[in-house]
Enzyme design. Structure first.
Site, PDB file in Angstrom:
ATOM      1  N   GLU A 220       0.678  -1.164   0.124  1.00 22.38           N
ATOM      2  CA  GLU A 220       0.036   0.028   0.007  1.00 22.38           C
ATOM      3  C   GLU A 220       1.011   1.406   0.001  1.00 22.38           C
ATOM      4  O   GLU A 220       1.908   1.461   0.670  1.00 22.38           O
ATOM      5  CB  GLU A 220      -0.909  -0.014   1.096  1.00 22.38           C
ATOM      6  CG  GLU A 220      -1.790  -1.114   1.287  1.00 22.38           C
ATOM      7  CD  GLU A 220      -2.966  -1.069   2.226  1.00 22.38           C
ATOM      8  OE1 GLU A 220      -4.033  -1.282   1.981  1.00 22.38           O
ATOM      9  OE2 GLU A 220      -2.608  -0.425   3.345  1.00 22.38           O
TER      10      GLU A 220
ATOM     11  N   CYS B 183       3.832   8.471   1.207  1.00 21.82           N
ATOM     12  CA  CYS B 183       4.264   7.513   2.176  1.00 21.82           C
ATOM     13  C   CYS B 183       4.383   6.026   1.199  1.00 21.82           C
ATOM     14  O   CYS B 183       3.313   5.517   0.780  1.00 21.82           O
ATOM     15  CB  CYS B 183       3.166   7.305   3.323  1.00 21.82           C
ATOM     16  SG  CYS B 183       3.812   5.940   4.450  1.00 21.82           S
TER      17      CYS B 183
ATOM     18  N   CYS C 222       6.416  -6.990   7.149  1.00 26.30           N
ATOM     19  CA  CYS C 222       7.448  -6.442   7.918  1.00 26.30           C
ATOM     20  C   CYS C 222       7.904  -7.463   8.909  1.00 26.30           C
ATOM     21  O   CYS C 222       6.912  -8.540   9.560  1.00 26.30           O
ATOM     22  CB  CYS C 222       6.990  -5.363   8.833  1.00 26.30           C
ATOM     23  SG  CYS C 222       8.018  -4.368   9.739  1.00 26.30           S
TER      24      CYS C 222
ATOM     25  N   CYS D  12       6.055  -4.569  15.894  1.00 26.59           N
ATOM     26  CA  CYS D  12       5.929  -3.525  16.680  1.00 26.59           C
ATOM     27  C   CYS D  12       4.321  -3.657  17.268  1.00 26.59           C
ATOM     28  O   CYS D  12       3.511  -3.973  16.317  1.00 26.59           O
ATOM     29  CB  CYS D  12       6.044  -2.079  16.244  1.00 26.59           C
ATOM     30  SG  CYS D  12       7.937  -1.740  15.627  1.00 26.59           S
TER      31      CYS D  12
ATOM     32  N   CYS E 189       1.314  -1.538  15.860  1.00 29.84           N
ATOM     33  CA  CYS E 189       1.355  -1.308  14.395  1.00 29.84           C
ATOM     34  C   CYS E 189       0.633  -2.682  13.656  1.00 29.84           C
ATOM     35  O   CYS E 189       1.022  -3.529  13.828  1.00 29.84           O
ATOM     36  CB  CYS E 189       2.873  -1.036  14.063  1.00 29.84           C
ATOM     37  SG  CYS E 189       2.896  -0.836  12.092  1.00 29.84           S
TER      38      CYS E 189
ATOM     39  N   CYS F 101      -1.073   6.254   9.833  1.00 29.81           N
ATOM     40  CA  CYS F 101       0.200   6.029  10.509  1.00 29.81           C
ATOM     41  C   CYS F 101      -0.161   4.632  11.131  1.00 29.81           C
ATOM     42  O   CYS F 101      -0.905   4.720  12.273  1.00 29.81           O
ATOM     43  CB  CYS F 101       0.897   6.971  11.204  1.00 29.81           C
ATOM     44  SG  CYS F 101       2.556   6.150  11.898  1.00 29.81           S
TER      45      CYS F 101
END
Length: 383
Positions: free
Chosen positions: A111, A125, A132, A136, A139, A361
């Site tokens: 994305e 962005c 990933c 985290c 997230c 975010c």
């Protein structure tokens, strides 16, 4: 060199035409020689022509390259591609934020988000990986397993797709709508530094997209061994995904901290090439209710950053399905910011953008992954 990942699905060598959108100038020159598009003594000139067509004019058809001979265009069409990847989905938030789900290959999706009125005019962005590895805890992207690194061509393609949609070809000299690039999308950029660095070289080239390196920011969770290389190779602005001021809490929020604790991270930041008051480090700090948002936390942050040219972006937590965290109350965020401002640091509170389309975010996660997860839950309920 540096830090690498052993990826079971690393980006494959293309069996078909080479996507020249991801080639640096030197690589493009070598490619046109190898493909017989130009003789060695003419290769630099031919590569420069092609470069402007691809990166300044944004063409996707070799036949549009009117100053290139027809036989050379035919050879390029056989050896190369400049086609865009598939845009699977395009969403527009009520606040004007745009999000694209881009499919680079079967099962390889990421994305990309354009946020208007950020930076000089608007920021894109971009993602550097599909999924990933960092996990985290706050997230959403971290809940998607890493599939592979994105290639330089796939990173540049995200900029091309955005500029297609924004109508910004040829590259405007003034009144840009896309004025800044932030590597804050899916993935950890410093685990894919070679491709990220090559993409930045391409994006910042003055005869192409021509975005200043001062307007390109790379955000990392703190891959300490790669920080110096990032600065030396890209001269990009640095952002650190910090979120805590002590190791026990950061170990929980950003597990990479167990490998590179805060003391090591801060030492590497202070040694970042080009660091100065004119090239400040941005520290990103997500505001989690009752977790890291007290006045004592703010004072600890001020103490931690002493002597570092910095600004602190306070990010209201953006919720996602299944999270255990809540966003801090607005009054708490403002009180936190006041402590930092009093100490002389800029601490803008980032206005949440694109929440209604999960574009804010920490909310990015490729749609195919969401669909697969939904299907698995449905199958489990049947069983």
């Amino acid at each position: 060199m540096g830090v690498t990942l052993d990826l079971s699905r690393a980006a494959p060598r293309a069996a078909g035409p080479v996507n020249i959108a991801g080639l640096t100038r030197d690589e493009l020159k070598a490619a046109v020689i190898e493909a017989g598009v130009a003789a060695p003594d003419k290769a630099r000139m031919r590569a420069s022509q092609i470069w402007r067509w691809v990166h300044h004019y944004g063409v996707t058809d070799f036949d549009k390259m009117s100053d290139v001979a027809k036989d050379a265009r035919a050879k390029m069409a056989e050896a190369f591609t400049i086609a865009r990847p598939e845009v699977v989905e395009r969403q527009v938030s009520k606040d004007g934020t745009r999000k694209w789900l881009i499919r680079f290959a079967p099962g390889i999706e990421a994305e990309t988000v354009y946020i208007p009125d950020v930076g000089r005019a608007g920021a894109l962005c971009v993602s550097s990986q599909v999924g990933c590895t960092l996990n985290c805890s706050f997230c959403h992207t971290g809940t998607q397993k890493l599939v592979r690194n994105l290639t330089a061509a796939e990173i540049v393609a995200q900029v091309q797709v955005a500029r297609d949609d924004l109508g910004e070809w040829p590259s405007p000299k003034e009144d840009r709508r896309l004025s800044n690039i932030v590597f804050m999308g899916m993935g950890e950029p410093l685990y894919n530094l070679d491709n990220v660095a090559n993409a930045i070289d391409i994006i910042s080239d003055n005869e192409g997209i021509a975005l200043s390196r001062r307007r390109i920011t790379v955000s990392t969770s703190g891959v300490v061994p790669q920080l110096t290389a990032l600065g030396e190779r890209t001269a990009a602005m640095l952002a650190i995904s910090l979120h805590a001021t002590n190791d026990p809490l950061r170990d929980e929020l950003v597990p990479l901290n167990k490998k590179y604790p805060i003391e090591e991270l801060m030492a590497a930041i202070k040694a970042y090439p080009g660091l100065s008051n004119a090239r400040r480090v941005t520290f990103e700090y997500v505001m989690l209710k009752g977790v890291n948002d007290s006045p004592a936390d703010a004072r600890a942050l001020v103490k931690l950053l002493k002597g570092v040219p910095a600004k602190i972006n306070l990010i209201p937590f953006n919720p996602w399905p299944g999270t255990k965290y809540e966003c801090s109350d607005w009054s708490t965020i403002e009180a936190f910011a006041a402590v930092i401002n009093k100490a002389g640091y800029a601490s803008p509170i980032r206005t949440p953008r694109g929440r209604d389309i999960l574009a804010a975010c920490g909310q990015l996660k490729s749609e195919s992954e969401k669909i697969r997860a939904s299907a698995l839950r449905a199958m489990a309920s049947v069983d």
